[in-house]
Design a protein around this motif. Structure first.
Motif, PDB file in Angstrom:
ATOM      1  N   LYS A 276     -20.357  68.236  17.044  1.00 33.31           N
ATOM      2  CA  LYS A 276     -20.782  68.724  15.775  1.00 33.31           C
ATOM      3  C   LYS A 276     -21.447  67.818  14.840  1.00 33.31           C
ATOM      4  O   LYS A 276     -21.205  66.411  15.112  1.00 33.31           O
ATOM      5  CB  LYS A 276     -19.642  68.988  15.011  1.00 33.31           C
ATOM      6  CG  LYS A 276     -18.826  70.117  15.487  1.00 33.31           C
ATOM      7  CD  LYS A 276     -19.147  71.548  14.794  1.00 33.31           C
ATOM      8  CE  LYS A 276     -18.313  72.585  15.220  1.00 33.31           C
ATOM      9  NZ  LYS A 276     -18.759  73.914  14.600  1.00 33.31           N
ATOM     10  N   THR A 277     -22.610  68.056  14.171  1.00 30.41           N
ATOM     11  CA  THR A 277     -23.373  67.146  13.465  1.00 30.41           C
ATOM     12  C   THR A 277     -23.397  67.843  11.871  1.00 30.41           C
ATOM     13  O   THR A 277     -23.559  68.758  11.642  1.00 30.41           O
ATOM     14  CB  THR A 277     -24.849  67.114  13.932  1.00 30.41           C
ATOM     15  OG1 THR A 277     -24.590  66.372  15.351  1.00 30.41           O
ATOM     16  CG2 THR A 277     -25.665  65.995  12.998  1.00 30.41           C
TER      17      THR A 277
ATOM     18  N   SER B 156     -22.227  63.598  20.348  1.00 29.95           N
ATOM     19  CA  SER B 156     -21.297  64.345  19.237  1.00 29.95           C
ATOM     20  C   SER B 156     -21.571  65.852  19.457  1.00 29.95           C
ATOM     21  O   SER B 156     -22.441  66.469  20.501  1.00 29.95           O
ATOM     22  CB  SER B 156     -21.866  64.326  17.908  1.00 29.95           C
ATOM     23  OG  SER B 156     -23.242  64.689  17.675  1.00 29.95           O
TER      24      SER B 156
ATOM     25  N   THR C 149      -9.397  62.632  17.767  1.00 23.38           N
ATOM     26  CA  THR C 149     -10.628  63.211  17.122  1.00 23.38           C
ATOM     27  C   THR C 149     -11.232  61.932  16.559  1.00 23.38           C
ATOM     28  O   THR C 149     -10.993  61.270  15.907  1.00 23.38           O
ATOM     29  CB  THR C 149      -9.846  63.980  16.053  1.00 23.38           C
ATOM     30  OG1 THR C 149      -9.229  64.990  16.454  1.00 23.38           O
ATOM     31  CG2 THR C 149     -11.061  64.766  15.211  1.00 23.38           C
TER      32      THR C 149
ATOM     33  N   PHE D  87     -24.193  71.656   8.358  1.00 21.07           N
ATOM     34  CA  PHE D  87     -23.092  71.358   9.152  1.00 21.07           C
ATOM     35  C   PHE D  87     -22.758  72.111  10.152  1.00 21.07           C
ATOM     36  O   PHE D  87     -22.474  73.370   9.988  1.00 21.07           O
ATOM     37  CB  PHE D  87     -21.919  70.876   8.466  1.00 21.07           C
ATOM     38  CG  PHE D  87     -20.630  70.729   9.403  1.00 21.07           C
ATOM     39  CD1 PHE D  87     -20.826  69.431  10.387  1.00 21.07           C
ATOM     40  CD2 PHE D  87     -19.228  71.313   9.444  1.00 21.07           C
ATOM     41  CE1 PHE D  87     -19.782  69.031  11.055  1.00 21.07           C
ATOM     42  CE2 PHE D  87     -18.228  70.805  10.129  1.00 21.07           C
ATOM     43  CZ  PHE D  87     -18.538  69.702  10.935  1.00 21.07           C
TER      44      PHE D  87
ATOM     45  N   ASP E 247     -23.064  73.250  15.050  1.00 22.45           N
ATOM     46  CA  ASP E 247     -22.898  72.277  16.402  1.00 22.45           C
ATOM     47  C   ASP E 247     -24.433  71.639  16.399  1.00 22.45           C
ATOM     48  O   ASP E 247     -25.406  71.706  15.831  1.00 22.45           O
ATOM     49  CB  ASP E 247     -23.159  73.500  17.612  1.00 22.45           C
ATOM     50  CG  ASP E 247     -21.900  74.392  17.467  1.00 22.45           C
ATOM     51  OD1 ASP E 247     -20.864  73.908  17.233  1.00 22.45           O
ATOM     52  OD2 ASP E 247     -21.915  75.572  17.875  1.00 22.45           O
ATOM     53  N   THR E 248     -24.262  70.393  17.080  1.00 25.77           N
ATOM     54  CA  THR E 248     -25.206  69.481  17.257  1.00 25.77           C
ATOM     55  C   THR E 248     -26.293  70.096  17.655  1.00 25.77           C
ATOM     56  O   THR E 248     -27.366  69.769  17.475  1.00 25.77           O
ATOM     57  CB  THR E 248     -24.420  68.210  18.375  1.00 25.77           C
ATOM     58  OG1 THR E 248     -23.509  67.800  17.606  1.00 25.77           O
ATOM     59  CG2 THR E 248     -25.630  67.115  18.365  1.00 25.77           C
TER      60      THR E 248
ATOM     61  N   ILE F  97     -13.430  69.182  10.416  1.00 19.71           N
ATOM     62  CA  ILE F  97     -13.646  68.496  11.448  1.00 19.71           C
ATOM     63  C   ILE F  97     -12.620  69.153  12.592  1.00 19.71           C
ATOM     64  O   ILE F  97     -11.252  68.775  12.085  1.00 19.71           O
ATOM     65  CB  ILE F  97     -13.574  67.018  11.221  1.00 19.71           C
ATOM     66  CG1 ILE F  97     -14.687  66.710  10.160  1.00 19.71           C
ATOM     67  CG2 ILE F  97     -13.660  66.164  12.312  1.00 19.71           C
ATOM     68  CD1 ILE F  97     -14.603  65.621   9.520  1.00 19.71           C
TER      69      ILE F  97
ATOM     70  N   VAL G 276     -14.824  60.755  14.294  1.00 17.37           N
ATOM     71  CA  VAL G 276     -16.094  60.992  13.364  1.00 17.37           C
ATOM     72  C   VAL G 276     -16.840  59.722  13.503  1.00 17.37           C
ATOM     73  O   VAL G 276     -16.233  58.529  13.307  1.00 17.37           O
ATOM     74  CB  VAL G 276     -15.507  61.204  11.930  1.00 17.37           C
ATOM     75  CG1 VAL G 276     -16.547  61.779  11.052  1.00 17.37           C
ATOM     76  CG2 VAL G 276     -14.155  62.370  12.058  1.00 17.37           C
TER      77      VAL G 276
ATOM     78  N   GLN H 286     -13.029  66.593  19.246  1.00 20.58           N
ATOM     79  CA  GLN H 286     -14.346  66.743  19.091  1.00 20.58           C
ATOM     80  C   GLN H 286     -14.960  65.468  18.647  1.00 20.58           C
ATOM     81  O   GLN H 286     -14.330  64.677  17.665  1.00 20.58           O
ATOM     82  CB  GLN H 286     -14.847  67.831  18.407  1.00 20.58           C
ATOM     83  CG  GLN H 286     -14.864  69.051  19.127  1.00 20.58           C
ATOM     84  CD  GLN H 286     -15.704  70.187  18.216  1.00 20.58           C
ATOM     85  OE1 GLN H 286     -16.026  70.160  17.235  1.00 20.58           O
ATOM     86  NE2 GLN H 286     -15.976  71.144  19.179  1.00 20.58           N
TER      87      GLN H 286
ATOM     88  N   THR I  17     -17.658  64.303  15.930  1.00 15.89           N
ATOM     89  CA  THR I  17     -18.569  64.723  14.785  1.00 15.89           C
ATOM     90  C   THR I  17     -19.388  63.660  14.397  1.00 15.89           C
ATOM     91  O   THR I  17     -18.727  62.712  14.002  1.00 15.89           O
ATOM     92  CB  THR I  17     -17.485  65.360  13.547  1.00 15.89           C
ATOM     93  OG1 THR I  17     -16.520  66.251  14.056  1.00 15.89           O
ATOM     94  CG2 THR I  17     -18.291  65.811  12.352  1.00 15.89           C
TER      95      THR I  17
END
Lengths: 460, 264
Positions: free
Chosen positions: B228-229, B226, B211, B240, B242-243, B39, B213, B43, B45
């Motif tokens: 990142k997903t 998000s 950060t 896992f 990039d979104t 993570i 989550v 960002q 996530t």
């Protein structure tokens, strides 16, 4: 043919009515339950209630009225010489007739008229009981037949049965409430008689308690004195000591049990704590009188203190032990009721367990804990057996826990134990004390319940 | 926090949080199977997946919230900036001051709004006097976008404001202790769409400094907030990335099925 048997017969008849009603309901729609307004069993209960309730009411009314009617008849037949006796002697005469009728020893020579009256009494009772059987069973059968005839698919049997159940429930709770009212009234009436002899302000604010009144007015202490202040301070002193023991220990064990103890420990410790609540108070009483009080006196003496052998401290300590399970079990419940999300919220901010308990859980549970403590206080104030055995009888007005004090409950017991005439100020004082005690514990309970209710609103 | 330094896996060099071979058990039942994840800092996530897929369980591993559940056991290696958070020398209290958390249901303490925000700074002794505390409280409320709405009633109970305001109060409470990571466990699931929009905006603002989550049931929300997903299914980390990649061109069939609504 006893009364119990009659009641069993009526219940049996009602049970029969249930099956008849259910069968009849099914018959009217030739088995298609869907065509009935209510379930078949509702029709059964409908018939059973119509069969049972009127007949049982008749039995009850009969039992209340029969003795009076029968005696009125017997009295009317007595020779006028007897009828014109003064009221008190006439009561004795009636008693003799009753005793004669049931074959007991009587206080006078039984003459012809008395024997005849007794025989009439017996005969009238026999006839009355027989008639009661006939009428009650007839009423049951009549109710059964009528109700069976009323059964039709569109009969709203369910609604009737539900309403009848509601009425029965309301009557039950009314009986409980009326009992309370009755207790309060009996206390109040006796207290009024007491306050006619002793002024209210002397009772509430007097500082001298010595209820023994001499028989002759020229003796020492002929008037007695009924200042209740020493009793209430004694009660408060012992209650205070008890709460000083019970609240910290009970609260801390509740915190341990609900927050720290692993399930296995909790499963053992909680029942053990609750055993304390199951010990009869008389056992606590002799624990206080035989073990704790001498120990305290011995310790006090070795420290050079003058300790009474029935000190307030001993009674208060043991009463505190008795109350621990109340405080701990009620507090445990309210602490467990604090939502887990609050704990997680606090842990999520990096709080330790003790910080979480101190700053989040206890404040959130505080109203419930206060209510628990108030209930425990009212329990301590009303507690009798421990103080009867371990506190003294001397009504000292003192705040020193090492001296002997007496409490309201102890005095009530000593005022009423033994043969007492019920019109002296001494005996009536017990009722006045009881009334005040009742008012105090009642108001404590009301406050506690209100606090609990407000607490519940927060987390719903 | 003298965690034993170990050689870091190469791909984790720029990651804030790394998980390697994470397994979680509730008693005999395994809830998380061998999850590896990195993570990144600054960002958002998102963890998505059907109910019971383990996404909340995994989130709660990141600040050791699962420690409060007796039967829960965590295996594997979770590091924050290279420090093993399950190491023997780690103080869980310090960990949680670095990794804040916002819960599914708003859970303000039954105290005043002010005291709710002041709670963390107080227990950690972060401020010396009342003026400094006032400043921290005000700053946190401003950053949570709540200050203007409730500045006149800071002394009123935190439980008395609306659900959306309560959730922003909980966010303010979390950022008052200045964490590095904020974990959010379905923070909008108990809120109406307007309150949800406000929280989503807030999450986007907070990204610059923290950060984040976030666990969410709402795929649109994951797509909106998000970068990142992570898609969880039956305790496994299925995919896992990039979104944008996940929602437009997932490489796994199960991900494709889930985001197109074929199950879950």
């Amino acid at each position: 043919m006893t009364l119990t048997f009659l009641i069993l017969v009526l219940i049996g008849l009602s049970a029969l009515g249930f099956y008849i009603g259910r069968g009849r309901a099914l018959n009217t729609v030739s088995g298609r339950v869907g065509d009935l307004h209510s379930l078949p069993s509702h029709y059964g209960f409908y018939v059973a209630l119509w069969c049972g309730i009127p007949s049982l009411l008749i039995v009850a009314a009969w039992l209340i009225l029969q003795p009076q009617l029968v005696e009125a008849l017997v009295i009317a037949d007595l020779p006028s010489a007897y009828r014109n006796l003064p009221a008190s002697e006439f009561g004795l005469l009636l008693n003799d007739i009753r005793n004669l009728a049931s074959g007991n020893v009587v206080s006078r020579e039984a003459d012809e008229a008395l024997l005849a009256a007794a025989a009439r009494l017996n005969r009238a009772h026999a006839i009355g009981s027989g008639a009661m059987w006939v009428v009650a069973i007839a009423a049951g059968i009549a109710g059964l037949t009528l109700a069976r005839r009323w059964i039709a698919p569109q009969l709203r049997a369910r609604n009737s049965v539900e309403r009848t159940l509601l009425i029965i429930l309301v009557i039950s709770s009314t009986i409980a409430i009326l009992t309370t009212v009755g207790i309060v009234l009996s206390l109040a009436f006796e207290s009024v008689r007491f306050f006619a002899k002793v002024p209210l302000n002397e009772f509430l604010f007097g500082i001298q308690w010595s209820p023994q009144t001499a028989i002759r007015s020229d003796q020492v202490g002929a008037s007695g004195s009924f200042g209740a202040i020493p009793l209430f301070t004694g009660t408060l002193l012992i209650t205070l000591i008890a709460m000083l023991v019970a609240v910290p220990i009970g609260l801390m064990s509740a915190i341990y049990l609900s927050e720290y103890a692993v399930p296995r420990v909790r499963a053992v410790v909680k029942p053990l704590l609750e055993i304390l609540a199951g010990v009869p108070t008389v056992v606590y009483g002799f624990f206080a009188a035989i073990t704790v009080a001498p120990f305290i006196r011995g310790t006090g003496e070795s420290l050079g203190l003058d300790v009474a052998s029935e000190s307030a401290l001993a009674a208060g300590l043991v009463m505190g032990l008795m109350i621990i399970p109340f405080v701990s079990s009620l507090s445990d419940d309210v602490i467990s009721a604090v939502p887990q999300s609050l704990r997680e919220g606090s842990y999520g901010l990096g709080a330790t367990q003790s910080e979480t308990i101190k700053r989040v859980i206890l404040p959130a549970a505080l109203p419930g804990i206060i209510a628990a403590v108030l209930l425990a206080v009212s329990r301590a104030i009303g507690e009798t057996m421990i103080v009867v055995m371990a506190a003294g009888l001397a009504a000292n007005l003192t705040a020193n826990p090492l001296e002997a004090v007496t409490t309201v409950t102890v005095q009530i017991v000593t005022l009423l134990v033994g043969d007492q005439e019920f019109d002296s100020a001494k005996t009536l004082a017990a009722f006045a004390l009881g009334l005040v005690l009742f008012l105090i514990t009642l108001s404590l309970n009301v406050v506690a319940l209100r606090v609990v209710r407000r607490y519940r609103e927060i987390y719903e | 926090m003298a965690a034993v330094e170990m050689e870091q896996p190469e791909e984790a060099l720029d990651a804030k949080i790394t998980g390697r071979g994470v397994n979680v058990f509730y008693g005999p039942k395994q809830a998380i199977f061998d999850v590896d994840i990195d993570i990144k800092e600054h960002q958002v996530t998102a963890f998505i997946g059907p109910s019971g897929c383990g996404k909340s369980t995994f989130l709660r591993c990141l600040n050791r919230m699962n420690d409060t559940i007796d039967i829960c056991r965590v295996e594997g290696d979770i590091r924050i900036e290279g420090h093993d958070i399950y190491g023997k020398s780690v103080d869980v209290v310090q960990l949680r001051t670095r990794v804040g958390m916002v819960f599914q249901k708003p859970n303000p303490f039954p105290k005043s709004i002010y005291e709710n925000v002041a709670y963390g700074p107080r227990i950690h002794g972060m401020v010396q006097n009342k003026a400094a505390l006032d400043e921290v409280v005000e700053k946190s409320l401003i950053r949570a976008g709540l200050f203007d709405e409730i500045k006149d009633r800071l002394d009123q109970p935190g439980t008395g404001i609306s659900g959306g305001q309560q959730q922003r109060l909980c966010i303010a409470r979390a950022i008052a202790i200045n964490p590095e990571v904020i974990l959010m466990d379905e923070p909008c699931s108990a809120l109406d769409p307007i309150a949800t929009a406000k929280i989503e905006e807030l999450i986007d603002d907070l990204r610059a400094q923290y950060t984040i989550v976030i666990v969410t049931h709402n795929m649109q929300q994951a797509a909106r907030v998000s970068q990142k997903t992570a898609f969880f299914h039956l305790g496994e980390l299925v995919e896992f990335d990039d979104t944008e990649q996940i929602f437009t061109n997932p490489s796994e069939e199960r991900t494709q099925d889930y985001i197109t609504g074929r199950f879950g």
